[in-house]
Design a protein around this motif. Structure first.
Motif, PDB file in Angstrom:
ATOM      1  N   PRO A 289       0.805  -1.233   0.000  1.00  0.00           N
ATOM      2  CA  PRO A 289       0.000   0.000   0.000  1.00  0.00           C
ATOM      3  C   PRO A 289       0.831   1.274   0.000  1.00  0.00           C
ATOM      4  CG  PRO A 289      -0.806  -1.571   1.640  1.00  0.00           C
ATOM      5  CD  PRO A 289       0.519  -2.094   1.153  1.00  0.00           C
ATOM      6  N   SER A 290       2.138   1.175   0.304  1.00  0.00           N
ATOM      7  CA  SER A 290       2.960   2.384   0.304  1.00  0.00           C
ATOM      8  C   SER A 290       3.120   2.949  -1.096  1.00  0.00           C
ATOM      9  CB  SER A 290       4.348   2.072   0.888  1.00  0.00           C
ATOM     10  OG  SER A 290       5.137   1.353  -0.046  1.00  0.00           O
ATOM     11  N   GLY A 291       2.892   2.121  -2.113  1.00  0.00           N
ATOM     12  CA  GLY A 291       3.031   2.601  -3.483  1.00  0.00           C
ATOM     13  C   GLY A 291       4.461   2.704  -3.963  1.00  0.00           C
ATOM     14  N   LEU A 292       5.412   2.128  -3.234  1.00  0.00           N
ATOM     15  CA  LEU A 292       6.802   2.127  -3.692  1.00  0.00           C
ATOM     16  C   LEU A 292       6.907   1.448  -5.054  1.00  0.00           C
ATOM     17  CD1 LEU A 292       9.039   1.185  -0.618  1.00  0.00           C
ATOM     18  CD2 LEU A 292       9.275   3.212  -2.051  1.00  0.00           C
ATOM     19  N   PRO A 293       7.829   1.923  -5.917  1.00  0.00           N
ATOM     20  CA  PRO A 293       8.068   1.199  -7.168  1.00  0.00           C
ATOM     21  C   PRO A 293       8.397  -0.267  -6.880  1.00  0.00           C
ATOM     22  CG  PRO A 293       9.202   3.302  -7.178  1.00  0.00           C
ATOM     23  CD  PRO A 293       8.660   3.128  -5.789  1.00  0.00           C
ATOM     24  N   ALA A 294       7.952  -1.160  -7.743  1.00  0.00           N
ATOM     25  CA  ALA A 294       8.059  -2.595  -7.471  1.00  0.00           C
ATOM     26  C   ALA A 294       9.485  -3.026  -7.173  1.00  0.00           C
ATOM     27  CB  ALA A 294       7.496  -3.392  -8.660  1.00  0.00           C
ATOM     28  N   SER A 295      10.465  -2.444  -7.877  1.00  0.00           N
ATOM     29  CA  SER A 295      11.854  -2.851  -7.660  1.00  0.00           C
ATOM     30  C   SER A 295      12.338  -2.563  -6.248  1.00  0.00           C
ATOM     31  CB  SER A 295      12.785  -2.131  -8.652  1.00  0.00           C
ATOM     32  OG  SER A 295      12.617  -2.634  -9.949  1.00  0.00           O
ATOM     33  N   LEU A 296      11.699  -1.607  -5.568  1.00  0.00           N
ATOM     34  CA  LEU A 296      12.133  -1.211  -4.230  1.00  0.00           C
ATOM     35  C   LEU A 296      11.198  -1.745  -3.148  1.00  0.00           C
ATOM     36  CD1 LEU A 296      13.053   2.544  -4.889  1.00  0.00           C
ATOM     37  CD2 LEU A 296      14.390   0.476  -5.372  1.00  0.00           C
ATOM     38  N   SER A 297      10.262  -2.586  -3.527  1.00  0.00           N
ATOM     39  CA  SER A 297       9.222  -3.020  -2.597  1.00  0.00           C
ATOM     40  C   SER A 297       9.472  -4.435  -2.097  1.00  0.00           C
ATOM     41  CB  SER A 297       7.858  -2.963  -3.289  1.00  0.00           C
ATOM     42  OG  SER A 297       6.876  -3.598  -2.504  1.00  0.00           O
ATOM     43  N   ARG A 298       9.762  -4.574  -0.815  1.00  0.00           N
ATOM     44  CA  ARG A 298       9.935  -5.913  -0.245  1.00  0.00           C
ATOM     45  C   ARG A 298       8.633  -6.724  -0.296  1.00  0.00           C
ATOM     46  NH1 ARG A 298      13.532  -8.855   2.372  1.00  0.00           N
ATOM     47  NH2 ARG A 298      12.795 -10.468   3.806  1.00  0.00           N
ATOM     48  N   PRO A 299       7.464  -6.133  -0.010  1.00  0.00           N
ATOM     49  CA  PRO A 299       6.242  -6.932  -0.134  1.00  0.00           C
ATOM     50  C   PRO A 299       6.018  -7.494  -1.537  1.00  0.00           C
ATOM     51  CG  PRO A 299       5.822  -4.956   1.144  1.00  0.00           C
ATOM     52  CD  PRO A 299       7.198  -4.801   0.586  1.00  0.00           C
ATOM     53  N   ILE A 300       6.535  -6.804  -2.565  1.00  0.00           N
ATOM     54  CA  ILE A 300       6.347  -7.299  -3.929  1.00  0.00           C
ATOM     55  C   ILE A 300       7.445  -8.284  -4.316  1.00  0.00           C
ATOM     56  CG2 ILE A 300       6.360  -6.613  -6.360  1.00  0.00           C
ATOM     57  CD1 ILE A 300       4.881  -4.074  -5.518  1.00  0.00           C
ATOM     58  N   VAL A 301       8.720  -7.894  -4.170  1.00  0.00           N
ATOM     59  CA  VAL A 301       9.807  -8.766  -4.632  1.00  0.00           C
ATOM     60  C   VAL A 301       9.909 -10.019  -3.769  1.00  0.00           C
ATOM     61  CG1 VAL A 301      12.288  -8.946  -5.060  1.00  0.00           C
ATOM     62  CG2 VAL A 301      11.082  -6.822  -5.601  1.00  0.00           C
ATOM     63  N   THR A 302       9.978  -9.827  -2.455  1.00  0.00           N
ATOM     64  CA  THR A 302      10.118 -10.985  -1.563  1.00  0.00           C
ATOM     65  C   THR A 302       8.756 -11.608  -1.245  1.00  0.00           C
ATOM     66  OG1 THR A 302      12.174 -10.163  -0.595  1.00  0.00           O
ATOM     67  CG2 THR A 302      10.915 -11.756   0.695  1.00  0.00           C
ATOM     68  N   GLY A 303       7.787 -10.770  -0.914  1.00  0.00           N
ATOM     69  CA  GLY A 303       6.480 -11.300  -0.528  1.00  0.00           C
ATOM     70  C   GLY A 303       5.734 -11.935  -1.675  1.00  0.00           C
ATOM     71  N   LEU A 304       5.492 -11.165  -2.727  1.00  0.00           N
ATOM     72  CA  LEU A 304       4.677 -11.654  -3.838  1.00  0.00           C
ATOM     73  C   LEU A 304       5.466 -12.565  -4.773  1.00  0.00           C
ATOM     74  CD1 LEU A 304       1.968 -11.544  -5.344  1.00  0.00           C
ATOM     75  CD2 LEU A 304       2.770  -9.475  -6.491  1.00  0.00           C
ATOM     76  N   LEU A 305       6.617 -12.091  -5.244  1.00  0.00           N
ATOM     77  CA  LEU A 305       7.362 -12.838  -6.256  1.00  0.00           C
ATOM     78  C   LEU A 305       7.994 -14.101  -5.691  1.00  0.00           C
ATOM     79  CD1 LEU A 305       8.369 -12.945  -9.177  1.00  0.00           C
ATOM     80  CD2 LEU A 305      10.319 -11.538  -8.479  1.00  0.00           C
ATOM     81  N   ARG A 306       8.671 -13.977  -4.548  1.00  0.00           N
ATOM     82  CA  ARG A 306       9.390 -15.136  -4.029  1.00  0.00           C
ATOM     83  C   ARG A 306       8.492 -16.029  -3.157  1.00  0.00           C
ATOM     84  NH1 ARG A 306      14.266 -14.733  -6.067  1.00  0.00           N
ATOM     85  NH2 ARG A 306      15.527 -12.837  -5.910  1.00  0.00           N
ATOM     86  N   ASN A 307       7.802 -15.434  -2.180  1.00  0.00           N
ATOM     87  CA  ASN A 307       7.049 -16.261  -1.225  1.00  0.00           C
ATOM     88  C   ASN A 307       5.731 -16.777  -1.793  1.00  0.00           C
ATOM     89  OD1 ASN A 307       9.120 -15.753   0.558  1.00  0.00           O
ATOM     90  ND2 ASN A 307       8.014 -14.169   1.700  1.00  0.00           N
TER      91      ASN A 307
END
Length: 239
Positions: A8-26
């Protein structure tokens, strides 16, 4: 929308732990190499450079593409490791993924290639077909409330807006479909250029106007708004 729900912070995906680690990896269980897009991009201009680098690593990225100042950014990472804010294990995890990828590709035993080997494996008909399929699926019709699409056969079409090559390619492709096409590249237009585009739009049946990062370019926004004000059908293509 999935990305914004993930962070929800709206950070760019490359800088977002919820997206890279949370969504993509986990969630998606991807454990290969993750490479950022360009870290010197305008969309990141308001974030301090050292923070961009640290956020990218903390997000879970393995390779940082095109940081603004490579030596200084390397030192930022080293300082963070020495200070303990980034663990050596975190760096080792990325290095392991990169080395594993290189090993799978056989780059340790045979790191070089030849021009003949490249042309026999890259840009093949199968590759081109895949590229065309991805491009086709990437096009999204956001809305068509005024039924500007599809463009009728035999129409006179104005192609205008951002992108020298983009407008020329679009002109060529529409002409190949049997349409009569006028091209007027505007880039980021002055009012005089907008006036010329408006006059051309009024002389054609339909206008296709391309935009590039128009959210940050009021001149492109003015172009689109004044074309819409003609009352003629206008197709806005965000490229």
């Amino acid at each position: 929308t999935t990305l914004f729900r993930s962070d929800p912070s709206g950070l760019p995906a490359s800088l977002s732990r919820p997206i890279v680690t949370g969504l993509l990896r986990n969630t998606l269980h991807y454990n290969g190499v993750v490479i950022t897009d360009a870290l010197n991009a305008g969309a990141l201009a308001n974030i301090p450079e050292n923070q961009i680098v640290l956020d990218a690593i903390n997000a879970g990225d393995d390779e940082l593409l095109m940081p603004a100042h490579v030596p200084a950014d390397i030192q930022t990472v080293l300082d963070a490791v020495h200070a303990g804010t980034i663990s050596q294990a975190r760096i080792d995890a990325s290095v392991t993924r990169i080395l594993t990828m290189k090993a799978h590709l056989g780059l340790f035993a045979d790191p070089y290639t030849t021009a003949a080997a490249i042309t026999s494996t890259v840009g093949t008909p199968a590759h081109l077909a895949t590229m065309a399929d991805v491009a086709q699926h990437s096009i999204t019709l956001v809305r068509n409330a005024n039924h500007a699409l599809p463009v009728n056969n035999g129409s006179h079409v104005l192609v205008t807006g951002w992108g020298v090559g983009t407008t020329q390619t679009l002109t060529n492709d529409l002409a190949a479909q049997g349409l009569t096409v006028q091209r007027l590249w505007t880039g980021s237009p002055s009012q005089a250029t907008i006036d010329t585009a408006v006059a051309a739009a009024q002389a054609n049946d339909v206008t296709v106007v391309t935009t590039g990062n128009a959210w940050a370019d009021p001149t492109q926004q003015n172009l689109v708004q004044q074309l819409l004000a003609t009352g003629k059908p206008v197709v806005v293509a965000s490229v």
